[in-house]
Design a protein around this motif. Structure first.
Motif, mmCIF file in Angstrom:
data_model
loop_
_atom_site.group_PDB
_atom_site.id
_atom_site.type_symbol
_atom_site.label_atom_id
_atom_site.label_comp_id
_atom_site.label_asym_id
_atom_site.label_seq_id
_atom_site.Cartn_x
_atom_site.Cartn_y
_atom_site.Cartn_z
ATOM 1 N N VAL A 68 35.480 39.082 48.176
ATOM 2 C CA VAL A 68 34.377 39.421 47.296
ATOM 3 C C VAL A 68 34.382 40.919 47.015
ATOM 4 N N ILE A 69 34.517 41.729 48.074
ATOM 5 C CA ILE A 69 34.546 43.183 47.920
ATOM 6 C C ILE A 69 35.387 43.781 49.040
ATOM 7 N N ASN A 70 36.168 44.776 48.684
ATOM 8 C CA ASN A 70 36.878 45.553 49.690
ATOM 9 C C ASN A 70 35.954 46.717 50.031
ATOM 10 N N TRP A 71 35.167 46.537 51.096
ATOM 11 C CA TRP A 71 34.114 47.485 51.435
ATOM 12 C C TRP A 71 34.667 48.883 51.690
ATOM 13 N N GLU A 72 35.778 48.971 52.407
ATOM 14 C CA GLU A 72 36.364 50.278 52.717
ATOM 15 C C GLU A 72 36.723 51.042 51.454
ATOM 16 N N GLU A 73 37.415 50.374 50.552
ATOM 17 C CA GLU A 73 37.819 51.034 49.306
ATOM 18 C C GLU A 73 36.610 51.356 48.439
ATOM 19 N N ALA A 74 35.634 50.466 48.425
ATOM 20 C CA ALA A 74 34.418 50.727 47.645
ATOM 21 C C ALA A 74 33.679 51.941 48.210
ATOM 22 N N ARG A 119 25.393 50.739 47.666
ATOM 23 C CA ARG A 119 24.434 49.639 47.592
ATOM 24 C C ARG A 119 23.665 49.672 46.263
ATOM 25 N N GLU A 120 23.328 50.860 45.786
ATOM 26 C CA GLU A 120 22.664 50.985 44.482
ATOM 27 C C GLU A 120 23.577 50.488 43.362
ATOM 28 N N LEU A 121 24.846 50.858 43.445
ATOM 29 C CA LEU A 121 25.803 50.421 42.427
ATOM 30 C C LEU A 121 26.010 48.912 42.455
ATOM 31 N N LEU A 122 25.990 48.321 43.638
ATOM 32 C CA LEU A 122 26.126 46.870 43.731
ATOM 33 C C LEU A 122 24.929 46.158 43.100
ATOM 34 N N VAL A 123 23.746 46.717 43.266
ATOM 35 C CA VAL A 123 22.559 46.156 42.609
ATOM 36 C C VAL A 123 22.713 46.283 41.089
ATOM 37 N N ASP A 124 23.200 47.436 40.642
ATOM 38 C CA ASP A 124 23.445 47.619 39.208
ATOM 39 C C ASP A 124 24.477 46.614 38.695
ATOM 40 N N ALA A 151 33.448 39.479 29.184
ATOM 41 C CA ALA A 151 34.362 39.376 30.322
ATOM 42 C C ALA A 151 35.005 40.729 30.610
ATOM 43 N N HIS A 152 35.335 41.470 29.563
ATOM 44 C CA HIS A 152 35.934 42.794 29.733
ATOM 45 C C HIS A 152 34.959 43.734 30.446
ATOM 46 N N MET A 153 33.705 43.687 30.072
ATOM 47 C CA MET A 153 32.702 44.535 30.728
ATOM 48 C C MET A 153 32.574 44.183 32.209
ATOM 49 N N LEU A 154 32.567 42.883 32.501
ATOM 50 C CA LEU A 154 32.485 42.447 33.899
ATOM 51 C C LEU A 154 33.719 42.882 34.681
ATOM 52 N N LYS A 155 34.866 42.755 34.052
ATOM 53 C CA LYS A 155 36.122 43.128 34.717
ATOM 54 C C LYS A 155 36.104 44.598 35.105
ATOM 55 N N GLY A 156 35.727 45.451 34.183
ATOM 56 C CA GLY A 156 35.716 46.881 34.466
ATOM 57 C C GLY A 156 34.702 47.269 35.521
ATOM 58 N N ALA A 157 33.503 46.735 35.401
ATOM 59 C CA ALA A 157 32.451 47.079 36.363
ATOM 60 C C ALA A 157 32.813 46.599 37.760
ATOM 61 N N SER A 158 33.357 45.404 37.857
ATOM 62 C CA SER A 158 33.711 44.871 39.180
ATOM 63 C C SER A 158 34.930 45.581 39.760
ATOM 64 N N ALA A 159 35.848 46.006 38.912
ATOM 65 C CA ALA A 159 37.024 46.746 39.387
ATOM 66 C C ALA A 159 36.608 48.085 39.985
ATOM 67 N N ASN A 160 35.639 48.748 39.373
ATOM 68 C CA ASN A 160 35.182 50.043 39.876
ATOM 69 C C ASN A 160 34.608 49.941 41.287
ATOM 70 N N LEU A 161 34.051 48.777 41.630
ATOM 71 C CA LEU A 161 33.442 48.602 42.952
ATOM 72 C C LEU A 161 34.300 47.722 43.870
ATOM 73 N N ARG A 192 36.569 40.520 39.550
ATOM 74 C CA ARG A 192 37.476 41.175 38.597
ATOM 75 C C ARG A 192 38.544 40.213 38.099
ATOM 76 N N MET A 193 39.169 39.493 39.016
ATOM 77 C CA MET A 193 40.253 38.584 38.621
ATOM 78 C C MET A 193 39.758 37.438 37.751
ATOM 79 N N SER A 194 38.605 36.875 38.087
ATOM 80 C CA SER A 194 38.097 35.770 37.275
ATOM 81 C C SER A 194 37.633 36.273 35.905
ATOM 82 N N SER A 195 37.125 37.491 35.840
ATOM 83 C CA SER A 195 36.751 38.083 34.549
ATOM 84 C C SER A 195 37.991 38.334 33.700
#
Length: 120
Positions: free
Chosen positions: A7-13, A25-30, A63-73, A79-82
């Motif tokens: 779901v998330i690579n916490w260390e990299e995030a 955590r704020e960014l994840l809520v966003d 889908a592109h917007m979701l991909k980018g936002a999820s990739a950043n975090l 990201r892959m499903s988007s």
């Protein structure tokens, strides 16, 4: 249930956020809000394509917007499903769009469950 690391690579995030957990955590809520917005858009398009608009282009944009936002975090499953949905929509492939949209819905459920598990 999908592993948290899918779901998330916490260390990299955390590294992406300068090791500031509160900021992450704020960014994840966003991101959750953005996911909700884009999925609402996609649902509307899938259920009732707007007249005079290419539905595949609209799905591709969301889908592109979701991909980018999820990739950043570092949210890899989201990201892959988007990405799959974006590519299917780019190719105007209805069956691939439906399949990828189903995968995106699973990724979103996993993302929301993860957020709930960490109190967000």
């Amino acid at each position: 249930m999908t592993a948290a690391s899918d779901v998330i690579n916490w260390e990299e995030a955390m590294q992406q956020c300068g090791d500031d957990e509160e900021f992450l955590r704020e960014l994840l809520v966003d991101l959750r809000t953005e996911v909700e917005t884009q999925v609402t858009n996609i649902n509307g398009i899938v259920q009732s394509p707007p007249a005079g608009v290419n539905p595949y282009e609209q799905i591709m944009r969301s889908a592109h917007m979701l991909k980018g936002a999820s990739a950043n975090l570092m949210c890899s499953q989201l990201r892959m499903s988007s990405l799959k949905l974006e590519e299917a929509a780019r190719n105007s492939n209805q069956i691939a769009v439906q399949t990828a949209y189903g995968e995106l819905q699973v990724a979103i459920q996993n993302f929301f469950a993860y957020l709930q598990s960490i109190g967000l």
